[in-house]
Scaffold this motif. Structure first.
Motif, PDB file in Angstrom:
ATOM      1  N   GLY A  39       0.833  -1.196   0.000  1.00 53.47           N
ATOM      2  CA  GLY A  39       0.000   0.000   0.000  1.00 53.47           C
ATOM      3  C   GLY A  39       0.871   1.250   0.000  1.00 53.47           C
ATOM      4  N   GLY A  41       0.920   4.594   1.707  1.00 53.41           N
ATOM      5  CA  GLY A  41       0.229   5.135   2.867  1.00 53.41           C
ATOM      6  C   GLY A  41       0.470   6.603   3.124  1.00 53.41           C
ATOM      7  N   ILE A  53      -0.814  11.315  -2.308  1.00 55.81           N
ATOM      8  CA  ILE A  53      -1.066   9.964  -2.839  1.00 55.81           C
ATOM      9  C   ILE A  53      -1.658  10.063  -4.244  1.00 55.81           C
ATOM     10  CG2 ILE A  53      -2.525   7.907  -2.661  1.00 55.81           C
ATOM     11  CD1 ILE A  53      -2.421   8.072   0.329  1.00 55.81           C
ATOM     12  N   ALA A 142      -4.479   4.156   2.247  1.00 54.79           N
ATOM     13  CA  ALA A 142      -3.496   3.505   1.372  1.00 54.79           C
ATOM     14  C   ALA A 142      -4.151   2.755   0.232  1.00 54.79           C
ATOM     15  CB  ALA A 142      -2.610   2.548   2.171  1.00 54.79           C
TER      16      ALA A 142
END
Ligand code: TXA
Ligand code: MG
Length: 339
Positions: A39, A41, A53, A142
């Protein structure tokens, strides 16, 4: 290249965890292993961190993120309501590869949920993920740690190749075990619906709840598309063309493509090795015969053949049966024509 820190899943190092937790608290991006895939995060309640992200992945703002938490109690802090069904599923499958969609509390930033009224929550089973959640004391948003539309990463090396400098730190605990993304179940409205098949099957969910659940064949209805906006048809796709073949058709089709001058790679179950031409001129990846074993190696196999530069990856179709649902779903997405 991003900074890779090796971390032993059997005894996660406190210093490495402390470093990663500090990065998260400071709004930076940390990639970490879960039992499904790696993931990418960020501190879930820090909207600016979560925005990083989306930028790192080139992810459309319409696609909400899963928030990882340490336990059911932490999940409830983010949920407006926690229906009895959520408790039953959490008690049975957490920590584990099940993401539960419920109505969210206002403290969850809009960017996490793509502005929607619900949030997906999951307690991952990987010891490093759990230790990081506990050490940081933060909910961690995530998605899979790959650029949008790429195959999800099952190793830290995949993450580094995919995201490069866009990720600040990668915790490397070796390959993940489940190998495909978590099952996503929507409990925010009835009928309860599996939005994404995964390691936990709809039958297991239904058995736990004592009720049937709808399996949202993604994209088949407008409603399911709206409820899981990230589930475009084309997803999890390598660069090469992916085509699924029955074991019966495979030998002739593979030969034909080869004679037509295309470079071909093959993914098959071990028990179907006979689909390969005897002269071995094709790169091939042989995966375990069972659904869990096959899922565990599938993404690495797609990446490996992609790296060898083949034009076409032929995948010998797995059997019918619910335990293969998630694998068939990922293969269908990998082989759908580009959007
Ligand atoms: O196994 C996994 O779930 C991995 C690991 C890292 O936990 N994560 C993952 O995240 O696969 P991602 O972002 O690649 O996929 C999340 C899926 C997307 O299809 C998204 O649309 C859906 O979950 N999703 C997230 N929040 C949602 C929500 N509130 N309602 C409906 N679908 C949601
Ligand atoms: Mg993803």
């Amino acid at each position: 290249m991003p900074r890779l820190l090796q971390i032993d899943p059997a005894a996660p190092d406190e210093i490495a965890l402390g470093l990663a937790a500090a990065q998260l608290a400071a709004g930076r991006l940390v990639a970490f292993p879960t039992e499904t895939v790696y993931g990418l995060g960020a501190h879930a309640l820090d909207a600016a961190a979560v925005a990083r992200i989306f930028a790192a992945k080139s992810r459309p703002a319409t696609n909400p993120l899963i928030v990882h938490v340490a336990d059911e109690f932490a999940a409830r802090q983010l949920a407006e309501e926690w229906p009895p069904a959520a408790h039953l599923l959490a008690a049975r499958f957490w920590p584990g590869p099940l993401s539960i969609v419920v109505r969210r509390r206002a403290l969850v930033p809009d960017i996490v949920t793509a502005g929607g009224p619900t949030v997906a929550l999951r307690v991952p089973a990987h010891p490093v993920a759990l230790a990081l959640l506990r050490k940081s004391g933060l909910p961690i948003a995530a998605p899979s740690a790959n650029r949008s539309l790429e195959v999800s990463p099952t190793t830290a090396q995949h993450v580094a190749q995919s995201l490069g400098e866009a990720v600040d730190l990668v915790l490397d605990a070796g390959p993940t075990t489940a190998g495909i993304e978590s099952t996503v179940i929507d409990l925010s409205e009835r009928p309860w619906r599996v939005l994404r098949p995964g390691p936990i099957t709809p039958a297991q969910v239904a058995e736990c709840l004592g009720e049937t659940v709808v399996v949202g064949s993604i994209g088949s209805t407008q409603r399911s598309t709206a409820r899981s906006p990230g589930m475009q048809a084309r997803h999890y796709a390598p660069r090469a063309l992916v085509a699924c073949l029955s074991a019966a058709d495979a030998p002739a089709t593979i030969e034909q493509a080869h004679r037509a001058g295309r470079s071909v790679g093959v993914i098959h179950r071990r028990c179907e090795a006979m689909v390969l031409p005897a002269d071995g001129k094709f790169p091939a990846v042989s995966l375990p015969d069972d659904a869990a074993g096959f899922a565990s190696g599938l993404y690495a196999a797609l990446r490996e053949l992609d790296e060898q530069g083949v034009d076409v990856i032929f995948v010998v179709e797995p059997p019918d049966g619910e335990e293969w649902l998630a694998v068939r779903d990922r293969l269908a997405r990998a082989s759908a024509p580009p959007l």
